[in-house]
Motif scaffolding. Structure first.
Motif, PDB file in Angstrom:
ATOM      1  N   THR A  25      64.080   8.575  61.697  1.00 31.65           N
ATOM      2  CA  THR A  25      64.737   7.359  62.170  1.00 31.65           C
ATOM      3  C   THR A  25      65.703   7.624  63.315  1.00 31.65           C
ATOM      4  O   THR A  25      66.296   6.699  63.854  1.00 31.65           O
ATOM      5  CB  THR A  25      65.481   6.674  61.011  1.00 31.65           C
ATOM      6  N   LYS A  26      65.912   8.891  63.657  1.00 33.68           N
ATOM      7  CA  LYS A  26      66.638   9.240  64.875  1.00 33.68           C
ATOM      8  C   LYS A  26      66.237  10.658  65.257  1.00 33.68           C
ATOM      9  O   LYS A  26      65.749  11.435  64.425  1.00 33.68           O
ATOM     10  CB  LYS A  26      68.143   9.137  64.678  1.00 33.68           C
ATOM     11  N   GLU A  27      66.423  10.978  66.533  1.00 30.66           N
ATOM     12  CA  GLU A  27      66.046  12.300  67.019  1.00 30.66           C
ATOM     13  C   GLU A  27      66.822  13.368  66.252  1.00 30.66           C
ATOM     14  O   GLU A  27      68.052  13.342  66.170  1.00 30.66           O
ATOM     15  CB  GLU A  27      66.324  12.400  68.514  1.00 30.66           C
ATOM     16  N   GLY A  28      66.089  14.294  65.651  1.00 29.59           N
ATOM     17  CA  GLY A  28      66.719  15.338  64.865  1.00 29.59           C
ATOM     18  C   GLY A  28      67.109  14.890  63.470  1.00 29.59           C
ATOM     19  O   GLY A  28      67.746  15.636  62.724  1.00 29.59           O
ATOM     20  N   GLY A  29      66.718  13.675  63.089  1.00 31.18           N
ATOM     21  CA  GLY A  29      67.088  13.139  61.780  1.00 31.18           C
ATOM     22  C   GLY A  29      66.047  13.435  60.726  1.00 31.18           C
ATOM     23  O   GLY A  29      65.305  14.424  60.795  1.00 31.18           O
ATOM     24  N   THR A  30      65.981  12.568  59.721  1.00 32.58           N
ATOM     25  CA  THR A  30      65.053  12.738  58.614  1.00 32.58           C
ATOM     26  C   THR A  30      64.091  11.564  58.557  1.00 32.58           C
ATOM     27  O   THR A  30      64.323  10.507  59.163  1.00 32.58           O
ATOM     28  CB  THR A  30      65.812  12.838  57.279  1.00 32.58           C
ATOM     29  N   GLY A  31      62.995  11.760  57.835  1.00 28.65           N
ATOM     30  CA  GLY A  31      61.983  10.728  57.723  1.00 28.65           C
ATOM     31  C   GLY A  31      62.446   9.551  56.880  1.00 28.65           C
ATOM     32  O   GLY A  31      63.392   9.629  56.095  1.00 28.65           O
ATOM     33  N   ALA A  32      61.747   8.437  57.053  1.00 27.73           N
ATOM     34  CA  ALA A  32      62.063   7.217  56.314  1.00 27.73           C
ATOM     35  C   ALA A  32      61.234   7.146  55.043  1.00 27.73           C
ATOM     36  O   ALA A  32      60.094   7.617  54.998  1.00 27.73           O
ATOM     37  CB  ALA A  32      61.791   5.997  57.182  1.00 27.73           C
ATOM     38  N   HIS A  72      49.348  13.556  53.988  1.00 23.13           N
ATOM     39  CA  HIS A  72      50.190  14.562  53.343  1.00 23.13           C
ATOM     40  C   HIS A  72      49.476  15.910  53.320  1.00 23.13           C
ATOM     41  O   HIS A  72      48.257  15.991  53.152  1.00 23.13           O
ATOM     42  CB  HIS A  72      50.499  14.149  51.896  1.00 23.13           C
ATOM     43  N   VAL A  73      50.267  16.956  53.485  1.00 17.79           N
ATOM     44  CA  VAL A  73      49.778  18.324  53.303  1.00 17.79           C
ATOM     45  C   VAL A  73      50.410  18.859  52.019  1.00 17.79           C
ATOM     46  O   VAL A  73      51.600  18.661  51.768  1.00 17.79           O
ATOM     47  CB  VAL A  73      50.149  19.224  54.504  1.00 17.79           C
ATOM     48  N   GLU A  74      49.593  19.535  51.238  1.00 14.93           N
ATOM     49  CA  GLU A  74      50.065  20.053  49.952  1.00 14.93           C
ATOM     50  C   GLU A  74      51.294  20.945  50.157  1.00 14.93           C
ATOM     51  O   GLU A  74      51.290  21.861  50.966  1.00 14.93           O
ATOM     52  CB  GLU A  74      48.950  20.845  49.272  1.00 14.93           C
ATOM     53  N   GLY A  75      52.364  20.616  49.457  1.00  8.84           N
ATOM     54  CA  GLY A  75      53.589  21.388  49.532  1.00  8.84           C
ATOM     55  C   GLY A  75      54.513  21.000  50.667  1.00  8.84           C
ATOM     56  O   GLY A  75      55.641  21.503  50.741  1.00  8.84           O
ATOM     57  N   GLN A  76      54.056  20.115  51.582  1.00  8.29           N
ATOM     58  CA  GLN A  76      54.887  19.710  52.725  1.00  8.29           C
ATOM     59  C   GLN A  76      55.152  18.212  52.789  1.00  8.29           C
ATOM     60  O   GLN A  76      56.013  17.776  53.529  1.00  8.29           O
ATOM     61  CB  GLN A  76      54.226  20.158  54.036  1.00  8.29           C
ATOM     62  N   GLY A  77      54.416  17.436  52.006  1.00  6.52           N
ATOM     63  CA  GLY A  77      54.609  15.992  52.010  1.00  6.52           C
ATOM     64  C   GLY A  77      54.029  15.333  53.246  1.00  6.52           C
ATOM     65  O   GLY A  77      53.100  15.841  53.881  1.00  6.52           O
ATOM     66  N   HIS A  78      54.600  14.195  53.605  1.00 11.34           N
ATOM     67  CA  HIS A  78      54.097  13.413  54.743  1.00 11.34           C
ATOM     68  C   HIS A  78      54.326  14.158  56.050  1.00 11.34           C
ATOM     69  O   HIS A  78      55.440  14.581  56.355  1.00 11.34           O
ATOM     70  CB  HIS A  78      54.810  12.062  54.798  1.00 11.34           C
ATOM     71  N   LEU A  79      53.247  14.320  56.840  1.00 15.11           N
ATOM     72  CA  LEU A  79      53.345  14.984  58.135  1.00 15.11           C
ATOM     73  C   LEU A  79      52.937  14.083  59.288  1.00 15.11           C
ATOM     74  O   LEU A  79      53.513  14.150  60.365  1.00 15.11           O
ATOM     75  CB  LEU A  79      52.485  16.257  58.158  1.00 15.11           C
ATOM     76  N   CYS A  80      51.910  13.270  59.070  1.00 12.51           N
ATOM     77  CA  CYS A  80      51.390  12.439  60.158  1.00 12.51           C
ATOM     78  C   CYS A  80      50.932  11.096  59.617  1.00 12.51           C
ATOM     79  O   CYS A  80      50.803  10.894  58.406  1.00 12.51           O
ATOM     80  CB  CYS A  80      50.206  13.122  60.850  1.00 12.51           C
ATOM     81  N   GLY A  81      50.674  10.182  60.560  1.00 14.11           N
ATOM     82  CA  GLY A  81      50.112   8.887  60.218  1.00 14.11           C
ATOM     83  C   GLY A  81      48.677   8.803  60.671  1.00 14.11           C
ATOM     84  O   GLY A  81      48.159   9.695  61.361  1.00 14.11           O
ATOM     85  N   ALA A  82      48.015   7.742  60.285  1.00 11.79           N
ATOM     86  CA  ALA A  82      46.633   7.505  60.694  1.00 11.79           C
ATOM     87  C   ALA A  82      46.346   6.019  60.543  1.00 11.79           C
ATOM     88  O   ALA A  82      47.157   5.266  59.971  1.00 11.79           O
ATOM     89  CB  ALA A  82      45.654   8.335  59.867  1.00 11.79           C
ATOM     90  N   SER A  83      45.180   5.590  61.048  1.00  8.67           N
ATOM     91  CA  SER A  83      44.770   4.184  60.982  1.00  8.67           C
ATOM     92  C   SER A  83      43.415   4.083  60.312  1.00  8.67           C
ATOM     93  O   SER A  83      42.483   4.824  60.651  1.00  8.67           O
ATOM     94  CB  SER A  83      44.684   3.562  62.379  1.00  8.67           C
TER      95      SER A  83
END
Length: 855
Positions: free
Chosen positions: A753-760, A633-644
């Motif tokens: 969840t689809k191209e141009g959609g919103t995050g899950a 998460h980035v402050e003020g933007q929420g979830h942006l990327c994943g990691a392992s």
């Protein structure tokens, strides 16, 4: 995710000398004196003949005695074996018709309980003594519990049965009896019982009725939830080799809802695993078993079960000494369902089995009469369908089933459609008295019979699918009707001999994708040759000869023995510098390096819960199913990327996530927060979730933000995380580790969840396959480098998307251990046809990760 005996014998005969024989002694044979006289020499043949008769007679007597002894022994053994006594325990229940239930009957130590139990035992003795097949072998009975209706008594009966009578006794006990004759005992005057039934019982289960050391009785109260656990939970494992039971009760005319919130017992196996049984009864009888559980289930798995009456019995039988915490469960009472089903009208709607998505109760029947507008026809689409029994289901569905148009459906089925030829249809659901499942969720729809799927393709089953799914190589219709009569696109499809179309990259991947093996037949090498992983053919004699004749090591990788070979880019190198012929030897449970380095640092890649960029075409994951998945998460933007997660302090992600943009420095570690153990983005403060900041972000120095080559970064946490059932690291593959084309791999994330959609909100998972690199390069010309790999489906449908970047591509090996095959990097759109996802190939960057992190 296994004597011959020979016997030898020899015999001999000493011949009598010819001539005179003389004896100074006499022999008493059978009380007669027999003298020995001189015989002329010419009688020597007669002497030998006479001696032979005696020998034959003696031998015959010995043989006769031996055979007689053998026959007598056999008869004795047969008599003893047939009359050997076998202890048989039968559990059952009966109804006392002229008694009313009182609270004191719940307490097995009360005088009221003892008095009624004594009458039941006397009645059973009277009943069994009147049945010739049972009376001679009856020993005793015990009463374990009572419940309402008028009064139901639960009991066990013990018989000592000759071996040859076991089947007859079991047949006799299986009948239902009514005690109709007046009892001779004065104490049983006006004591009426009927519905006496009993069933053969495992002797281990019967022990629970005699040992109260692990026996509990609980009664639900109105508006309250009652909790119970295995002894010692969660601080210590449940007792080994124990027999435990929980008697659960509710008020009269109510039913019980039981949920296992945590379930972790010894894994199911064929060698007497620990097992939990739930019964719709207070007697542990198989015909009233609701479910049998063993192994481990994630917390999100549905383990809710309903009773058909106000009692339930939970038993735990432990046959191992394995250390597991056991279970935590809750139960409460709720009103009994007065009716099930009903009349449904309108153009469309939904319906489901009772208490869906919980398990439907046993012993229930439901009927839905559905009617749509008169000018339409009606069809039922079953979106989820689980009516599975642990035992073999007969084709005619005699146990739990759904019946429509005279046809019965049962078992586990993919989405399917049933239609009618009018505007009415009737759906009947039946659940018998035993095992239950989660049932079904269905919708009813009205349609024009002249055009049942406007603008879409109509499967022969009645299901509607998009026209783009027609002839795409995938059976979207359960009857394959969308893939029949197709003309394959030679650009990206292979035409099987059976005329099915399959993706080209599935050809020669070692899997029979066509069904007739035609996609693999053209790949074979000539006789007496071996086909290398790169397609090269070599002589069979060159396989396992300790030389890399293929050039990719595949001729030496699958050999039974492991030996040292010259080091190449295809071989695994031990810490002592020795290279092995074996492919992918790291953390496979076998120590192949002499220094054991291939099995060091292997506390990774295993999940506490195993069942079987957003993910387009994916599905919700279970809690703890992907314990190495991290949300950045980035402050003020929420979830942006994943990691392992790769250790307690280090993560692997994608370098492009940390490229600075005008107005924001994504390379600044202080802007980011990492969430481990997260499942639902709306519950970041949930129990088990750990939040950390970063000390540093290290992107690969060769990363190209135009081509996305070397798209990898490692992130150091500001303090270590604590491993748990939902937080664990994934294994890193060695630089020689291979992930062949066609291999199944999982991609996970909270992206769109689809191209141009919103995050899950819920972590998504999608199953995809490695695509042949040559085919991928032809689809994405001049865009791939050796550090990239294509994974997905050529026809699209499942893919990573925005917000999944940096997340893991998890590959499972034979022992269920997961390796980080790739990092979500880039792609043209999401889940598009002929545009598979591109991932950073971790194995080729393994040395860089080790250099930067020490992991």
């Amino acid at each position: 995710m296994k004597s011959n005996r020979a016997q030898k014998g020899k015999g001999g005969k000493k011949e009598l000398d010819a001539g005179l024989k003389y004896s100074h002694q006499s022999q008493n044979v059978n009380g007669f004196e027999e003298g020995v006289e001189f015989l002329p020499a010419n009688n020597s043949r007669k002497v030998e003949k006479r001696g032979s008769k005696r020998w034959i007679v003696l031998l015959a007597v010995v043989i006769f005695i031996f055979l007689l002894s053998l026959m007598v022994g056999t008869l004795v053994w047969h008599f003893n074996s047939q009359n050997a006594r076998v202890q048989k325990i039968f559990n059952g229940f009966l109804r006392i018709t002229n008694e009313n239930f009182i609270d004191a009957y719940e307490n097995s130590n009360s005088t009221e309980f003892a008095s009624l139990a004594s009458k039941v035992k006397e009645a059973l003795k009277f009943l069994y003594n009147g049945i010739p097949a049972l009376g001679p072998f009856y020993k005793e009975s015990g009463v374990t519990a009572f419940s309402e209706g008028s009064v139901i008594a639960y009991y066990w009966s013990e018989f000592s049965v000759p071996q040859y009578m076991v089947e007859e006794v079991e047949r006799a006990i299986s009948k239902e009896y009514v005690l109709s004759l007046p009892p001779r005992s004065r104490s049983l005057q006006s004591f009426n019982i009927d519905s006496v039934v009993a069933f053969p019982t495992d002797a281990r289960t019967a022990q629970t009725t005699r040992d109260n050391s692990c026996s509990f009785s609980l009664h639900a109260r109105y508006g309250e939830v009652t909790r119970f656990t295995t002894p010692g939970f969660p601080d210590s494992p449940y007792p080994a080799r124990a027999r435990c039971q929980w008697v659960l009760r509710g008020d009269a005319d109510l039913v019980l809802s039981l949920t296992f919130q945590t379930f972790d017992v010894a894994a199911c196996d064929d060698y007497g695993s620990d097992v939990v049984m739930v019964y719709d009864s207070l007697s542990p009888v198989e015909p009233r078993a609701v479910v049998q559980l063993c192994g481990t289930y994630p917390p999100s798995y549905n383990l809710t079960f309903l009773s058909s009456q106000n009692v339930m019995l939970v038993t735990l039988i432990t046959n191992t000494v394995r250390r597991h915490p056991g279970f935590k469960a809750v139960f409460f009472q709720l009103p009994k369902m007065t009716e099930c089903g009903g009349r449904l009208t309108g153009a469309q709607g939904t319906f489901s089995t009772p208490y869906y998505p919980g398990h439907y109760p046993p012993n229930i029947d439901c009927t839905w009469d559905i009617e749509v507008p008169r000018d339409k026809n009606v069809k039922i689409r079953f979106k989820l369908f689980y009516l599975v029994e642990p035992h073999k289901i007969l084709r005619n569905c005699t146990k739990d089933y759904v019946e429509i148009n005279g046809e019965k459906f049962c078992g586990e089925k993919p989405q399917f459609v049933v239609s009618s030829k009018s505007n009415k249809i009737t759906v009947r659901f039946h659940s018998d008295e035993s095992y239950t499942d989660t049932g079904f969720f269905a919708e009813y729809l009205s349609y024009d019979s002249r055009d049942p799927c406007p603008g879409m393709f109509t499967c022969k089953t009645g299901r509607c699918i998009n026209n783009t799914l027609r002839c795409d190589g995938w059976a979207d219709c359960t009857d394959y009707s969308d893939e029949l009569g197709c003309v394959c696109n030679s650009t990206y499809q292979f035409t099987c001999k059976n005329k099915l179309c399959k993706p080209l990259y599935w050809v020669c991947d070692g899997l029979n994708d066509c069904g007739d093996n035609s996609d693999e037949q053209q790949c074979s090498c000539p006789a007496h040759t071996f086909r290398c992983g790169n397609g090269k053919c070599i002589s069979e004699s060159q396989k396992c000869n300790k030389q890399d004749n293929c050039g990719d090591g595949s001729d030496e990788a699958g050999c039974e023995s492991v030996w040292t070979v010259p080091c190449t880019t295809h071989t695994y190198k031990c810490l002592d510098g020795v290279c092995l012929s074996k492919g992918n030897p790291e953390c496979d449970g076998k120590s192949d390096c002499s220094d054991g380095s291939d099995e060091k640092n292997c506390d990774c890649g295993l999940r506490s819960f195993s069942k079987q960029s957003r993910i387009v075409g994916g599905q919700n994951s279970d809690v703890g199913e992907w314990p190495w998945q991290v949300s950045l998460h980035v402050e003020g933007q929420g979830h942006l990327c994943g990691a392992s997660l790769i250790s307690s302090t280090w993560l692997v992600s994608a370098a492009h996530c940390f490229v600075d943009e005008p107005g924001i420095r994504y390379s600044d570690p202080t802007l980011w927060k990492a969430y481990m153990g997260l499942h639902d983005q709306s519950q970041r403060s949930a129990k088990g979730v750990q939040e950390r900041g970063f000390k540093q972000i290290i992107s690969h120095e060769a990363f190209n933000d135009f081509t996305f080559d070397y798209d990898i970064a490692v992130l150091e946490l500001d303090k270590p995380v604590e491993f748990s059932s939902v937080i664990r690291p994934i294994c890193l593959p060695d630089s020689s580790h291979t992930f062949p084309a066609g291999k199944t791999i999982w991609v996970t994330g909270w992206g769109h969840t689809k191209e141009g959609g919103t995050g899950a909100l819920i972590l998504q998972k999608g199953e995809i396959r490695v695509i042949n690199q040559t085919i991928c390069e032809s689809l994405l010309p001049n865009q791939l480098t050796p550090r990239m790999m294509c994974v997905g489906f050529l026809n699209g449908g499942v893919d990573a998307c925005q917000g999944d970047s940096g997340g893991p591509l998890s590959s499972v090996e034979d022992d269920e251990r997961m390796f980080l095959a790739g990092v979500v990097s880039w792609g043209e759109g999401c889940a598009r046809r002929n545009k598979p996802g591109v991932y950073t190939r971790v194995s080729l960057l393994r040395d860089w990760i080790r250099k930067k992190t020490g992991v």
